[in-house]
Design a protein around this motif. Sequence first.
Motif, PDB file in Angstrom:
ATOM      1  N   GLY A  10     -59.547 -14.206 -43.627  1.00 20.65           N
ATOM      2  CA  GLY A  10     -58.346 -14.082 -43.754  1.00 20.65           C
ATOM      3  C   GLY A  10     -58.540 -15.544 -42.504  1.00 20.65           C
ATOM      4  N   LEU A  11     -59.389 -15.580 -41.886  1.00 18.52           N
ATOM      5  CA  LEU A  11     -58.921 -17.597 -41.450  1.00 18.52           C
ATOM      6  C   LEU A  11     -59.144 -18.596 -42.188  1.00 18.52           C
ATOM      7  N   VAL A  12     -60.059 -18.249 -43.039  1.00 15.26           N
ATOM      8  CA  VAL A  12     -60.567 -19.302 -43.878  1.00 15.26           C
ATOM      9  C   VAL A  12     -59.420 -19.456 -44.549  1.00 15.26           C
ATOM     10  N   ASP A  13     -58.954 -18.294 -45.612  1.00 14.86           N
ATOM     11  CA  ASP A  13     -57.752 -18.176 -46.404  1.00 14.86           C
ATOM     12  C   ASP A  13     -56.946 -19.401 -45.461  1.00 14.86           C
ATOM     13  N   LYS A  14     -56.104 -18.949 -44.188  1.00 16.16           N
ATOM     14  CA  LYS A  14     -54.973 -19.188 -43.806  1.00 16.16           C
ATOM     15  C   LYS A  14     -55.897 -20.906 -44.011  1.00 16.16           C
ATOM     16  N   ALA A  15     -56.619 -21.245 -43.625  1.00 18.44           N
ATOM     17  CA  ALA A  15     -57.496 -22.764 -43.518  1.00 18.44           C
ATOM     18  C   ALA A  15     -57.170 -23.684 -44.625  1.00 18.44           C
ATOM     19  N   ILE A  16     -57.915 -22.793 -45.751  1.00 11.99           N
ATOM     20  CA  ILE A  16     -57.414 -22.877 -47.039  1.00 11.99           C
ATOM     21  C   ILE A  16     -55.801 -23.997 -47.162  1.00 11.99           C
ATOM     22  N   ALA A  17     -54.794 -22.596 -47.300  1.00 12.03           N
ATOM     23  CA  ALA A  17     -53.757 -22.444 -47.549  1.00 12.03           C
ATOM     24  C   ALA A  17     -52.774 -24.067 -46.778  1.00 12.03           C
ATOM     25  N   ALA A  18     -53.279 -24.290 -45.173  1.00 13.81           N
ATOM     26  CA  ALA A  18     -52.800 -24.991 -44.397  1.00 13.81           C
ATOM     27  C   ALA A  18     -53.419 -26.183 -45.292  1.00 13.81           C
ATOM     28  N   ALA A  19     -54.463 -26.915 -45.464  1.00 14.51           N
ATOM     29  CA  ALA A  19     -55.523 -27.675 -46.117  1.00 14.51           C
ATOM     30  C   ALA A  19     -54.413 -28.260 -47.342  1.00 14.51           C
ATOM     31  N   ASN A  20     -54.033 -27.032 -47.903  1.00 14.40           N
ATOM     32  CA  ASN A  20     -53.279 -27.982 -49.392  1.00 14.40           C
ATOM     33  C   ASN A  20     -52.125 -28.139 -49.182  1.00 14.40           C
ATOM     34  N   SER A  21     -51.467 -28.632 -48.133  1.00 15.90           N
ATOM     35  CA  SER A  21     -50.150 -29.024 -48.025  1.00 15.90           C
ATOM     36  C   SER A  21     -50.363 -30.487 -47.024  1.00 15.90           C
ATOM     37  N   MET A  22     -51.770 -30.993 -47.060  1.00 17.72           N
ATOM     38  CA  MET A  22     -51.855 -31.717 -46.283  1.00 17.72           C
ATOM     39  C   MET A  22     -52.787 -32.979 -46.894  1.00 17.72           C
TER      40      MET A  22
END
Length: 313
Positions: A10-22
């Motif tokens: 869950g934490l990794v998926d959330k981090a990846i999703a956030a990074a995709n918009s940066m």
Amino acid sequence: METSRKTFVGLVDKAIAAANSMRRDELLFSYKGTLYPRTLYSPETFKALESFEARSDDVILAGYPKSGTNWLSQILTDLIAISQKKTRSRESSVNAEELEVFPYLEVGDAEKYERMAKLPSQRFMVTNLRPENLPKSIFKNNAKILLLIRNPKDVATSYFHFSKGVATLPTYETWDDFFRDFMTKKTAWGCYLEYLSEWNKYADKENIMTVTYEEVKENPALSVKNIATFFGIPLTEEEFQLVVERSSFQAMKKNSDKTHGSFGDVLFRKGAVSDWKNLFSEDQSEKMDKAFEERIAGTKLGKKLKYDLYCKA
């Protein structure tokens, strides 16, 4: 450990999703002179970590990224599960599962250390940090640390492929670009040779056991026995064989979608030794040789790496 796996994924998926918009230049931030992925780490968590209270029976795995920490985590997680099954009641085991936190000590929210204080022993944690950036209580209370090191050429090679496959890190167009940044401390987690040099100052301490990626690869059964002995975890023959089988690269890669989610395919790529020969030019190889000679060769950790065997063509 099912709750722990869900927390990890869950934490990794959330981090990846956030990074995709940066943007690429937004992905990293600097803390005390070292770069870290912004969607996984935070200054607030680093600050809170300083007051973390370690216990003498904590099980800590220390290793630079891409040196094999996910592999050794599997071994240690299974060893601790076996140990706790023998010493803990079913009710307390359920409570421990409910409190489970992301295993990387410095990753997550700043309140995680309050939750960790409620966890029963033995607590397991992984860290990518250099020793001077760890809580002082770890060394004051003599928590046992398994220090994992790997030959620097394979670390760089694995790191390059990893950076191409995960959104939380800047992607490099070419290996040459990555190698330049890796050698000049412009990649996340800082210079690997400096990491080795700093940990070498602690290599003689009784509460620290050093293993190399290469030796575990060469003889996983002996490595599991030595690690279990170091942490004082007795094993039956059946338990021993189970740990060895579950920690094979093939078994971990097959199960990676459950244990690491979308991260799995990136984390478990080859698991090979000497893959660096497929990327390094002769000039790059010589530059790494020179840097190793200047920074770490001749030290205890430098000798343990068997650099001539694994890093010379």
